[in-house]
Design a protein around this motif. Structure first.
Motif, mmCIF file in Angstrom:
data_model
loop_
_atom_site.group_PDB
_atom_site.id
_atom_site.type_symbol
_atom_site.label_atom_id
_atom_site.label_comp_id
_atom_site.label_asym_id
_atom_site.label_seq_id
_atom_site.Cartn_x
_atom_site.Cartn_y
_atom_site.Cartn_z
ATOM 1 N N GLN A 285 1.804 10.163 -5.224
ATOM 2 C CA GLN A 285 2.082 10.871 -4.636
ATOM 3 C C GLN A 285 3.432 11.711 -5.713
ATOM 4 O O GLN A 285 3.407 13.234 -6.240
ATOM 5 C CB GLN A 285 2.469 11.183 -3.604
ATOM 6 C CG GLN A 285 1.948 10.759 -2.489
ATOM 7 C CD GLN A 285 2.370 10.692 -0.863
ATOM 8 O OE1 GLN A 285 3.587 10.199 -0.342
ATOM 9 N NE2 GLN A 285 1.562 10.690 -0.012
ATOM 10 N N GLU B 16 1.063 -1.184 -0.135
ATOM 11 C CA GLU B 16 0.443 0.020 -0.193
ATOM 12 C C GLU B 16 1.072 1.157 0.410
ATOM 13 O O GLU B 16 0.597 2.272 -0.464
ATOM 14 C CB GLU B 16 -0.561 0.344 1.278
ATOM 15 C CG GLU B 16 -2.176 1.496 1.455
ATOM 16 C CD GLU B 16 -2.996 0.897 2.633
ATOM 17 O OE1 GLU B 16 -3.485 1.803 2.766
ATOM 18 O OE2 GLU B 16 -2.467 0.188 3.593
ATOM 19 N N LYS C 68 0.824 4.310 -3.176
ATOM 20 C CA LYS C 68 0.357 5.407 -2.628
ATOM 21 C C LYS C 68 1.836 6.785 -3.236
ATOM 22 O O LYS C 68 1.560 7.873 -3.491
ATOM 23 C CB LYS C 68 0.518 6.082 -0.638
ATOM 24 C CG LYS C 68 -0.064 6.909 -0.295
ATOM 25 C CD LYS C 68 -0.696 6.881 1.021
ATOM 26 C CE LYS C 68 -0.499 8.162 1.338
ATOM 27 N NZ LYS C 68 -1.121 8.221 3.430
#
Length: 365
Positions: free
Chosen positions: A203, A195, A199
């Motif tokens: 970003q 995860e 993420k």
């Protein structure tokens, strides 16, 4: 709109590599024969070797094994040879697995490559785009026509005999921008990533696109296809092809061109753009447009300098540059990409057909 970025030979960083005549052979390479961009309707003819725009040129190819595989790097040469033994392949495994098993490969092989790129190239984020497997089993004339650059045979592909790069700069940016939020799910890459990694990638991607938009605004354009790539001040990012032989290569090795010989002084258009429409590619907007590049044939073959690895083993892995945002900066000394192609070795017809896998990876340094 096709875009071409030129970089003078002397602007790329120099590196002392002694190349001997005894390591060099001559081979034919299929180039695009003019500086006129082809139409998308010509795509099939180009990929099957039937386009009248293609031209074969005999060029010198140097075996880098006697010189030293570590003598070449992404910044200068557009490729780097990484040492890596996969847990999926001999000697760590008893046999070669089915690299067409997308779910298995994405969950096991892709994470290996991400770890390798982070440890050996120092990238912060690496996300696989897809695998291409070239594993025609037998030299059967009904199954394998060596004269065709590419031919779809079920799931398998044969070596690709056209001098190309996977993206123009604008094509790479278009691919990167077309990634959708469900990218990892659609590529069966949830099991192979954490995860945090997912993420972190989005970003970084947001930072890249924001910096691109700022640079375009400074240049007075709103369409990235019209943007020169200059004024970009965001994270350095790029695309790599991680190319691995599944067995020792005795036939149709991969050749990589020295970018300093492609972007040499006096060459106004070293490559042309081949626009592509992708209508249903998992993990990307539907549809979206990208652009490949085809290297333009030189007047003389010795104007281009080519490299290969003799008897390349599965542990000798190419990290082949497809795009690098640092190369777009004004005054950059970074190699923009490594044009590449399969080529024929002398008297190779009786050798076992090459088996290899390449994984396209988005990276952020």
């Amino acid at each position: 709109m096709s875009t071409t970025t030129t970089t003078a030979t002397e602007e790329l960083p120099s590196q002392s590599v002694v190349l001997g005549d005894r390591e060099t052979l001559k081979a034919d390479f299929n180039y695009w024969g003019t500086t006129t961009d082809p139409q998308e309707s010509e795509l099939l003819a180009i990929f099957t070797g039937k386009s009248t725009g293609l031209r074969a040129v005999q060029c010198p190819v140097t075996d880098i094994r006697p010189i030293g595989l570590s003598s070449f790097n992404l910044g200068t040469h557009g490729f780097q040879v990484l040492k890596h033994s996969s847990a999926l392949l001999p000697p760590q495994a008893d046999s070669i697995p089915d690299f067409h098993d997308e779910k298995h490969i994405n969950a096991t092989y892709w994470p290996e490559l991400v770890s390798m790129l982070k440890s050996q190239l120092g990238v912060r984020s690496a996300v696989a785009v897809g695998s291409t497997v070239r594993d025609i089993q037998e030299n059967d004339p009904d199954e394998f026509d060596h004269k065709l650059p590419r031919r779809f045979l079920g799931k398998s592909l044969q070596p690709f005999f056209i001098v190309h790069g996977d993206y123009t700069p604008a094509g790479a940016r278009a691919h990167f921008r077309a990634v959708v939020p469900t990218y990892f799910e659609e590529l069966n890459n949830m099991e192979g990533t954490t995860e945090r990694e997912r993420k972190e990638f989005f970003q970084f991607r947001d930072e890249v696109i924001a910096a691109e938009e700022k640079a375009m605004k400074e240049e007075g354009v709103t369409d990235q296809w019209a943007w020169s790539g200059k004024n970009y001040a965001g994270p350095r990012w790029g695309y790599l092809s991680v190319w691995r032989a599944l067995e020792t290569v005795h036939r149709d090795p991969l050749g990589v061109m020295d970018p300093r010989s492609l972007f040499r002084p006096g060459v106004e258009k070293p490559y042309i753009g081949l626009q592509r429409d992708y209508r249903d590619r998992p993990g990307f907007e539907k549809p979206f447009k990208s652009e490949n590049l085809l290297a333009v044939a030189p007047q003389r073959g010795d104007e281009h300098k080519w490299y290969y690895i003799s008897q390349q083993t599965p542990e000798e892995v190419y990290a082949l540059k497809l795009f690098d945002s640092d190369a777009q900066k004004e005054g950059s000394t970074v190699a923009p990409f490594g044009a590449h192609s399969a080529f024929s070795l002398p008297d190779q017809e009786s050798e076992k057909v090459r088996r290899s896998v390449e994984v396209r990876v988005m990276v952020i340094w």
